[in-house]
Design a protein around this motif. Sequence first.
Motif, PDB file in Angstrom:
ATOM      1  N   GLU A   5       0.840  -1.203   0.000  1.00 21.81           N
ATOM      2  CA  GLU A   5       0.000   0.000   0.000  1.00 21.81           C
ATOM      3  C   GLU A   5       0.877   1.257   0.000  1.00 21.81           C
ATOM      4  OE1 GLU A   5      -3.941  -0.852   2.543  1.00 21.81           O
ATOM      5  OE2 GLU A   5      -2.060  -1.297   3.600  1.00 21.81           O
ATOM      6  N   PHE A   6       1.937   1.221   0.772  1.00 20.77           N
ATOM      7  CA  PHE A   6       2.878   2.333   0.832  1.00 20.77           C
ATOM      8  C   PHE A   6       3.471   2.598  -0.551  1.00 20.77           C
ATOM      9  CE2 PHE A   6       7.406   3.594   1.486  1.00 20.77           C
ATOM     10  CZ  PHE A   6       7.181   4.867   1.995  1.00 20.77           C
ATOM     11  N   ASP A   7       3.974   1.535  -1.179  1.00 22.04           N
ATOM     12  CA  ASP A   7       4.576   1.679  -2.504  1.00 22.04           C
ATOM     13  C   ASP A   7       3.547   2.150  -3.537  1.00 22.04           C
ATOM     14  OD1 ASP A   7       7.156   0.985  -1.706  1.00 22.04           O
ATOM     15  OD2 ASP A   7       6.809  -1.156  -2.038  1.00 22.04           O
ATOM     16  N   ASP A   8       2.329   1.614  -3.469  1.00 20.93           N
ATOM     17  CA  ASP A   8       1.273   2.031  -4.396  1.00 20.93           C
ATOM     18  C   ASP A   8       0.927   3.505  -4.218  1.00 20.93           C
ATOM     19  OD1 ASP A   8       1.148  -0.512  -5.470  1.00 20.93           O
ATOM     20  OD2 ASP A   8      -0.666  -1.093  -4.364  1.00 20.93           O
ATOM     21  N   THR A   9       0.861   3.954  -2.982  1.00 20.24           N
ATOM     22  CA  THR A   9       0.546   5.359  -2.702  1.00 20.24           C
ATOM     23  C   THR A   9       1.652   6.268  -3.221  1.00 20.24           C
ATOM     24  OG1 THR A   9      -0.759   4.741  -0.761  1.00 20.24           O
ATOM     25  CG2 THR A   9      -0.041   7.033  -0.912  1.00 20.24           C
ATOM     26  N   LEU A  10       2.890   5.885  -2.974  1.00 22.66           N
ATOM     27  CA  LEU A  10       4.003   6.682  -3.493  1.00 22.66           C
ATOM     28  C   LEU A  10       3.929   6.772  -5.017  1.00 22.66           C
ATOM     29  CD1 LEU A  10       7.146   5.608  -1.419  1.00 22.66           C
ATOM     30  CD2 LEU A  10       5.710   7.633  -1.120  1.00 22.66           C
ATOM     31  N   LYS A  11       3.664   5.658  -5.656  1.00 21.92           N
ATOM     32  CA  LYS A  11       3.569   5.644  -7.118  1.00 21.92           C
ATOM     33  C   LYS A  11       2.426   6.536  -7.589  1.00 21.92           C
ATOM     34  CE  LYS A  11       3.230   2.519 -11.031  1.00 21.92           C
ATOM     35  NZ  LYS A  11       3.151   1.121 -11.473  1.00 21.92           N
ATOM     36  N   SER A  47      -0.993   8.846   7.805  1.00 20.64           N
ATOM     37  CA  SER A  47      -1.570  10.182   7.940  1.00 20.64           C
ATOM     38  C   SER A  47      -0.683  11.228   7.269  1.00 20.64           C
ATOM     39  CB  SER A  47      -1.806  10.537   9.410  1.00 20.64           C
ATOM     40  OG  SER A  47      -0.598  10.554  10.132  1.00 20.64           O
ATOM     41  N   TRP A  48       0.630  11.038   7.279  1.00 22.76           N
ATOM     42  CA  TRP A  48       1.529  11.969   6.606  1.00 22.76           C
ATOM     43  C   TRP A  48       1.221  11.984   5.112  1.00 22.76           C
ATOM     44  CZ3 TRP A  48       4.935  12.383   2.671  1.00 22.76           C
ATOM     45  CH2 TRP A  48       5.772  13.498   2.658  1.00 22.76           C
ATOM     46  N   LEU A  49       1.062  10.794   4.523  1.00 20.38           N
ATOM     47  CA  LEU A  49       0.768  10.713   3.096  1.00 20.38           C
ATOM     48  C   LEU A  49      -0.592  11.337   2.776  1.00 20.38           C
ATOM     49  CD1 LEU A  49       2.155   7.154   2.344  1.00 20.38           C
ATOM     50  CD2 LEU A  49       3.043   9.311   1.442  1.00 20.38           C
ATOM     51  N   GLU A  50      -1.582  11.096   3.617  1.00 21.49           N
ATOM     52  CA  GLU A  50      -2.907  11.711   3.416  1.00 21.49           C
ATOM     53  C   GLU A  50      -2.791  13.234   3.430  1.00 21.49           C
ATOM     54  OE1 GLU A  50      -5.829  10.266   6.178  1.00 21.49           O
ATOM     55  OE2 GLU A  50      -5.439   8.181   5.656  1.00 21.49           O
ATOM     56  N   ASN A  51      -2.056  13.769   4.387  1.00 22.72           N
ATOM     57  CA  ASN A  51      -1.868  15.220   4.476  1.00 22.72           C
ATOM     58  C   ASN A  51      -1.083  15.760   3.288  1.00 22.72           C
ATOM     59  OD1 ASN A  51      -3.307  15.635   6.860  1.00 22.72           O
ATOM     60  ND2 ASN A  51      -1.535  15.123   8.117  1.00 22.72           N
ATOM     61  N   TYR A  52      -0.094  15.022   2.839  1.00 18.37           N
ATOM     62  CA  TYR A  52       0.704  15.433   1.685  1.00 18.37           C
ATOM     63  C   TYR A  52      -0.187  15.513   0.443  1.00 18.37           C
ATOM     64  CZ  TYR A  52       4.347  15.516  -1.866  1.00 18.37           C
ATOM     65  OH  TYR A  52       5.133  15.866  -2.934  1.00 18.37           O
ATOM     66  N   LYS A  57      -3.385  18.897  -3.471  1.00 13.91           N
ATOM     67  CA  LYS A  57      -4.676  19.266  -4.069  1.00 13.91           C
ATOM     68  C   LYS A  57      -5.000  20.722  -3.751  1.00 13.91           C
ATOM     69  CE  LYS A  57      -6.689  14.649  -3.990  1.00 13.91           C
ATOM     70  NZ  LYS A  57      -7.717  13.786  -3.374  1.00 13.91           N
ATOM     71  N   TYR A  58      -4.788  21.117  -2.504  1.00 17.27           N
ATOM     72  CA  TYR A  58      -5.046  22.491  -2.085  1.00 17.27           C
ATOM     73  C   TYR A  58      -4.182  23.464  -2.884  1.00 17.27           C
ATOM     74  CZ  TYR A  58      -4.736  26.728   0.690  1.00 17.27           C
ATOM     75  OH  TYR A  58      -4.720  28.044   1.083  1.00 17.27           O
TER      76      TYR A  58
END
Length: 69
Positions: A5-11, A47-52, A57-58
């Motif tokens: 999941e981590f790798d997929d999110t980074l990608k 949570s760091w990735l969600e915030n990033y 987007k913002y």
Amino acid sequence: MKKDEFDDTLKKIGMTRQEFSNITKVAYSTIGNWHDETKPIPGWVDSWLENYISKKKYDHIKNIIKDEL
């Protein structure tokens, strides 16, 4: 969060492990040692990735509005 999941999110966000390491100041070798059972990914990473992602987007929306003014 599991390693895949981590790798997929980074990608998904176009970030490499090295870039994640540089931004978060976590040693690249530490990131490479994260495994689902023996050394799980720390809870703050999700949570760091969600915030990033939210910040990106913002910033995109802010730039669109700024260009229209």
